[in-house]
Write an enzyme that holds these catalytic residues in place. Structure first.
Site, short mmCIF file in Angstrom:
data_model
loop_
_atom_site.label_atom_id
_atom_site.label_comp_id
_atom_site.label_asym_id
_atom_site.label_seq_id
_atom_site.Cartn_x
_atom_site.Cartn_y
_atom_site.Cartn_z
N LYS A 115 8.01 7.14 31.81
CA LYS A 115 7.06 6.31 32.77
C LYS A 115 6.19 6.96 33.56
O LYS A 115 4.92 6.81 33.62
CB LYS A 115 7.90 5.23 33.53
CG LYS A 115 8.50 4.22 32.53
CD LYS A 115 8.62 2.88 33.19
CE LYS A 115 9.13 1.96 31.95
NZ LYS A 115 9.58 0.73 33.02
N LYS A 197 11.71 1.42 16.12
CA LYS A 197 11.98 0.00 16.17
C LYS A 197 10.74 -0.92 16.55
O LYS A 197 9.79 -0.48 16.93
CB LYS A 197 12.73 0.09 17.78
CG LYS A 197 13.73 -1.12 17.90
CD LYS A 197 14.68 -0.75 19.26
CE LYS A 197 14.23 -1.77 20.13
NZ LYS A 197 15.18 -1.56 21.49
N LYS A 200 7.85 -4.53 21.72
CA LYS A 200 6.76 -5.45 22.50
C LYS A 200 5.62 -4.60 23.08
O LYS A 200 4.41 -5.10 23.37
CB LYS A 200 7.42 -6.50 23.42
CG LYS A 200 8.21 -5.84 24.61
CD LYS A 200 8.81 -6.79 25.40
CE LYS A 200 9.77 -6.32 26.76
NZ LYS A 200 10.29 -7.19 27.51
#
Ligand code: TRP
Length: 334
Positions: A115, A197, A200
């Site tokens: 991040k 995977k 979102k």
């Protein structure tokens, strides 16, 4: 333990739209857990502001997520569905645990490194201590088990380390949480890169089915889904695209691989993809209808928010008072 039941805690961020992967892999399987566990599902809005958010958007998404929990079948009388920001104990315990967590430990967290690289202009202290807040979430409710994806295992590990360190000094204060390993839901992969995977946060909208996608969109995305070269519907490692579609079809219809292979014997990918699309529409449509109905019922959702925050607060405060006493804060005069 609450009423002789083990405690389960999980948190979800209200950022990004939930996908079919989140539903078939997690949410759908949570519905029956309340028979065995006292379940807490928090919408972790405190975590969300570690990256910059649009306030109105965050508020809306958080409410939608909570509504979606209910639409998916989590009974708010049997599960505690609440906003993290409504229970101040999360922040209070987090501060205390910060003082029992080492810089070196946090420096090793791979999600922080990822991040920080992604938000290089805003590497704030909250992003760094994110795992400590997560530890506070879990330990506040004395959770025995935590259903988490692989990407969160490192955070669960540090939670255990912090809890054990605290217990070693002050006695048995915290329950040491374990990852929840139940019958796991289907692992759903991207429709465009089936070795990755379904996420979102995927930038390609065709890679994921969102829970609020309308039937046409769903059918179109399946039509465009990446398949393999064999040309037949068969479950095999060498066919990740078709295998993923079989997993989705199986999860939506309850059919086994053998049954699916038989059903589509001699048929092409086109027929199969259409059938998968329809099975997904059949699962999502009722969910979307329930979501729409619930969204109209403002008073009901408000009452769930209020009652469950009170319930969460009750259990959180119990742990918090114990911890405050242990570390030497003065007792409250009543
Ligand atoms: N960090 C988790 C995620 O992004 C969300 C989360 C916050 C969580 N607190 C938690 C998950 C406690 C499990 C338990 O997925």
């Amino acid at each position: 333990m609450i009423d002789n039941k083990k405690v389960l805690f999980s948190g979800m961020q209200a950022t990004g739209n939930l996908t079919l992967g989140n539903y078939l892999g997690a949410l759908k399987n949570w519905v029956t857990l309340c028979d065995e566990y006292e379940c807490f599902y928090s919408v972790v809005d405190l975590h969300s502001i570690t990256v910059r958010q649009d306030p109105a958007e965050l508020r809306k998404r958080a409410r939608n997520l909570l509504t979606l929990y209910i639409a998916a079948g989590l009974d708010p009388e049997k599960n505690c569905l609440y906003y993290q920001s409504h229970v101040s104990g999360h922040c209070e315990l987090s501060w205390i645990l910060n003082c029992f967590t080492y810089m070196g430990e946090l420096n090793r967290m791979t999600q922080f490194k990822d991040k920080a690289a992604k938000h290089a202009d805003n590497i704030n202290a909250g992003l760094f201590t994110y795992p400590v807040l997560m530890a506070a979430d879990i330990l506040l409710y004395q959770a025995d088990v935590v259903p988490v994806g692989k990407d969160q295992l490192q955070h669960l590990e540090i939670t255990r380390d912090i809890a054990q360190r605290f217990n070693a000094i002050y006695g048995d204060v915290f329950t040491i949480p374990e990852p929840y390993i139940g019958k796991s839901g289907a692992k759903i992969m991207s429709l465009q890169e089936p070795t990755k995977k379904m996420s979102k946060s995927d930038e390609n909208p065709n890679a994921s089915i969102y829970l609020m996608d309308d039937p046409d969109t769903i059918m179109r995305k399946f039509k465009r889904a990446v398949t393999d070269s064999e040309g037949c519907v068969r479950y095999h490692e060498s066919q990740p695209g078709i295998s993923n579609l079989m997993d989705i079809y199986g999860a939506c219809t309850g059919k086994t691989y053998a049954e699916i292979e038989k059903e589509f014997e001699g048929k092409g990918y086109g027929d199969f993809k259409a059938a998968v699309g329809e099975s997904v529409v059949d699962v999502l449509k009722p969910l979307q209808d329930r979501f729409a109905d619930l969204s109209k019922n403002k008073d009901y959702i408000d009452s769930v928010i209020k009652n469950n925050a009170e319930k969460a607060n009750y259990f959180a405060t119990k742990t918090l008072r114990k911890v405050q006493k242990k570390v030497g804060f003065p007792e409250r005069i009543r």
